[in-house]
Motif scaffolding. Structure first.
Motif, PDB file in Angstrom:
ATOM      1  N   ALA A  71       0.872  -1.170   0.000  1.00 55.64           N
ATOM      2  CA  ALA A  71       0.000   0.000   0.000  1.00 55.64           C
ATOM      3  C   ALA A  71       0.914   1.226   0.000  1.00 55.64           C
ATOM      4  N   ASP A  72       0.956   1.909  -1.125  1.00 50.42           N
ATOM      5  CA  ASP A  72       1.856   3.068  -1.259  1.00 50.42           C
ATOM      6  C   ASP A  72       1.176   4.305  -0.688  1.00 50.42           C
ATOM      7  N   THR A  73       1.137   4.359   0.631  1.00 52.60           N
ATOM      8  CA  THR A  73       0.439   5.435   1.337  1.00 52.60           C
ATOM      9  C   THR A  73       1.231   6.738   1.373  1.00 52.60           C
ATOM     10  N   LYS A  74       2.550   6.630   1.245  1.00 56.83           N
ATOM     11  CA  LYS A  74       3.429   7.798   1.359  1.00 56.83           C
ATOM     12  C   LYS A  74       3.127   8.603   2.629  1.00 56.83           C
ATOM     13  N   THR A  75       2.967   7.886   3.714  1.00 58.17           N
ATOM     14  CA  THR A  75       2.663   8.518   5.000  1.00 58.17           C
ATOM     15  C   THR A  75       3.809   9.427   5.425  1.00 58.17           C
ATOM     16  N   VAL A  76       3.435  10.572   5.999  1.00 56.84           N
ATOM     17  CA  VAL A  76       4.442  11.539   6.445  1.00 56.84           C
ATOM     18  C   VAL A  76       4.267  11.895   7.929  1.00 56.84           C
ATOM     19  N   ASP A  77       3.129  11.538   8.514  1.00 54.00           N
ATOM     20  CA  ASP A  77       2.866  11.825   9.923  1.00 54.00           C
ATOM     21  C   ASP A  77       1.743  10.906  10.387  1.00 54.00           C
ATOM     22  N   MET A 102      12.119  11.505  11.957  1.00 55.05           N
ATOM     23  CA  MET A 102      12.535  10.164  12.377  1.00 55.05           C
ATOM     24  C   MET A 102      11.542   9.568  13.382  1.00 55.05           C
ATOM     25  N   ALA A 103      10.850  10.396  14.154  1.00 51.39           N
ATOM     26  CA  ALA A 103       9.857   9.868  15.091  1.00 51.39           C
ATOM     27  C   ALA A 103       8.735   9.158  14.344  1.00 51.39           C
ATOM     28  N   THR A 104       8.328   9.695  13.217  1.00 49.67           N
ATOM     29  CA  THR A 104       7.280   9.066  12.404  1.00 49.67           C
ATOM     30  C   THR A 104       7.779   7.754  11.818  1.00 49.67           C
ATOM     31  N   ILE A 105       8.998   7.759  11.321  1.00 54.05           N
ATOM     32  CA  ILE A 105       9.559   6.538  10.744  1.00 54.05           C
ATOM     33  C   ILE A 105       9.726   5.468  11.822  1.00 54.05           C
ATOM     34  N   GLU A 106      10.190   5.857  13.005  1.00 53.83           N
ATOM     35  CA  GLU A 106      10.335   4.908  14.106  1.00 53.83           C
ATOM     36  C   GLU A 106       8.987   4.310  14.487  1.00 53.83           C
ATOM     37  N   GLU A 107       7.946   5.146  14.545  1.00 54.25           N
ATOM     38  CA  GLU A 107       6.611   4.653  14.894  1.00 54.25           C
ATOM     39  C   GLU A 107       6.105   3.670  13.838  1.00 54.25           C
ATOM     40  N   ALA A 108       6.316   3.995  12.568  1.00 56.58           N
ATOM     41  CA  ALA A 108       5.906   3.104  11.484  1.00 56.58           C
ATOM     42  C   ALA A 108       6.670   1.787  11.557  1.00 56.58           C
ATOM     43  N   LEU A 109       7.965   1.858  11.850  1.00 57.80           N
ATOM     44  CA  LEU A 109       8.783   0.657  11.957  1.00 57.80           C
ATOM     45  C   LEU A 109       8.311  -0.233  13.106  1.00 57.80           C
ATOM     46  N   MET A 110       8.024   0.372  14.254  1.00 61.42           N
ATOM     47  CA  MET A 110       7.513  -0.403  15.396  1.00 61.42           C
ATOM     48  C   MET A 110       6.190  -1.079  15.046  1.00 61.42           C
ATOM     49  N   LEU A 111       5.293  -0.337  14.395  1.00 60.41           N
ATOM     50  CA  LEU A 111       3.995  -0.887  14.011  1.00 60.41           C
ATOM     51  C   LEU A 111       4.159  -2.067  13.056  1.00 60.41           C
ATOM     52  N   CYS A 112       4.993  -1.895  12.041  1.00 59.54           N
ATOM     53  CA  CYS A 112       5.208  -2.976  11.079  1.00 59.54           C
ATOM     54  C   CYS A 112       5.819  -4.200  11.744  1.00 59.54           C
ATOM     55  N   ARG A 113       6.723  -3.993  12.661  1.00 56.21           N
ATOM     56  CA  ARG A 113       7.316  -5.128  13.381  1.00 56.21           C
ATOM     57  C   ARG A 113       6.260  -5.839  14.218  1.00 56.21           C
ATOM     58  N   GLU A 114       5.399  -5.062  14.893  1.00 58.01           N
ATOM     59  CA  GLU A 114       4.334  -5.648  15.706  1.00 58.01           C
ATOM     60  C   GLU A 114       3.418  -6.533  14.866  1.00 58.01           C
ATOM     61  N   LYS A 115       3.186  -6.140  13.648  1.00 59.80           N
ATOM     62  CA  LYS A 115       2.239  -6.830  12.775  1.00 59.80           C
ATOM     63  C   LYS A 115       2.934  -7.760  11.772  1.00 59.80           C
ATOM     64  N   SER A 116       4.256  -7.917  11.931  1.00 58.06           N
ATOM     65  CA  SER A 116       5.053  -8.775  11.028  1.00 58.06           C
ATOM     66  C   SER A 116       4.866  -8.374   9.570  1.00 58.06           C
ATOM     67  N   LYS A 117       4.946  -7.088   9.322  1.00 53.63           N
ATOM     68  CA  LYS A 117       4.812  -6.524   7.978  1.00 53.63           C
ATOM     69  C   LYS A 117       6.094  -5.774   7.635  1.00 53.63           C
ATOM     70  N   THR A 118       6.175  -5.309   6.394  1.00 54.51           N
ATOM     71  CA  THR A 118       7.382  -4.640   5.918  1.00 54.51           C
ATOM     72  C   THR A 118       7.151  -3.139   5.790  1.00 54.51           C
ATOM     73  N   LEU A 119       8.086  -2.380   6.333  1.00 60.24           N
ATOM     74  CA  LEU A 119       8.083  -0.934   6.144  1.00 60.24           C
ATOM     75  C   LEU A 119       9.025  -0.615   4.995  1.00 60.24           C
ATOM     76  N   ILE A 120       8.525   0.166   4.068  1.00 61.22           N
ATOM     77  CA  ILE A 120       9.332   0.638   2.942  1.00 61.22           C
ATOM     78  C   ILE A 120       9.422   2.150   3.072  1.00 61.22           C
ATOM     79  N   VAL A 121      10.634   2.663   3.167  1.00 62.73           N
ATOM     80  CA  VAL A 121      10.811   4.113   3.275  1.00 62.73           C
ATOM     81  C   VAL A 121      11.151   4.642   1.885  1.00 62.73           C
TER      82      VAL A 121
END
Length: 172
Positions: A71-77, A102-121
């Protein structure tokens, strides 16, 4: 399919970005590329903005487990708020802009890890892609996308050869 980063270490992966506005057209394209052996179906930003989560669900249904669906959401916040519905609706991976704090990226990374999904920056718009990619690697991000927007490519007259130089720098 194994995780995106594991599979990419073994062989080149083929991806198609479904940057259309109609779900029906996206499904037609997805069926064709899946039959041709593509590995990654990207529910493009225009499609997500126009059709929302329903397009992700429809494409997940078409892809089954044959392809990795991004899902190419291009989330920024507001990473957790924005990404959770996509991750819970069938996305194997989601995108966050590399320009984000970096706080947003860290939050996204934690979420993806929790859900066993991949974060693409996605590094679209990042001026120093090498420096940012190194900082993301230190953070634990495993997948970065070197992305030069279509408008920028046209304006700068970039060639594939010039883009490959940046890729070579990143791969060191």
């Amino acid at each position: 399919m194994p995780s995106l980063d594991e599979e990419a270490k073994r062989r080149p992966l083929l991806q198609v970005a479904l940057d259309v506005l109609e779900i029906e057209r996206a499904i037609e394209i997805a069926v064709q590329v899946l039959n041709a052996g593509f590995d990654i179906i990207e529910v493009g930003t225009p499609l997500i903005k126009y059709c929302g989560i329903s397009c992700l669900k429809a494409l997940r249904g078409v892809a089954g487990r044959k392809a990795f669906v991004v899902a190419d959401t291009k989330t920024v916040d507001a990473a957790r708020l924005e990404l959770t519905p996509f991750l819970e609706s069938g996305a194997d991976g989601v995108t966050v802009l590399g320009l984000s704090d970096m706080a947003t990226i860290e939050e996204a990374l934690m979420l993806c890890r929790e859900k066993s999904k991949t974060l693409i920056v996605d590094l679209i718009g990042v001026t120093d892609v090498v420096d940012r990619a190194l900082k993301l690697a230190e953070l634990g991000v495993e997948v970065v996308l070197l992305h030069i927007g279509v408008d920028v490519q046209k304006r700068r007259g970039l060639t594939a050869k010039q883009l490959l130089k940046e890729v070579e720098q990143l791969s060191r």
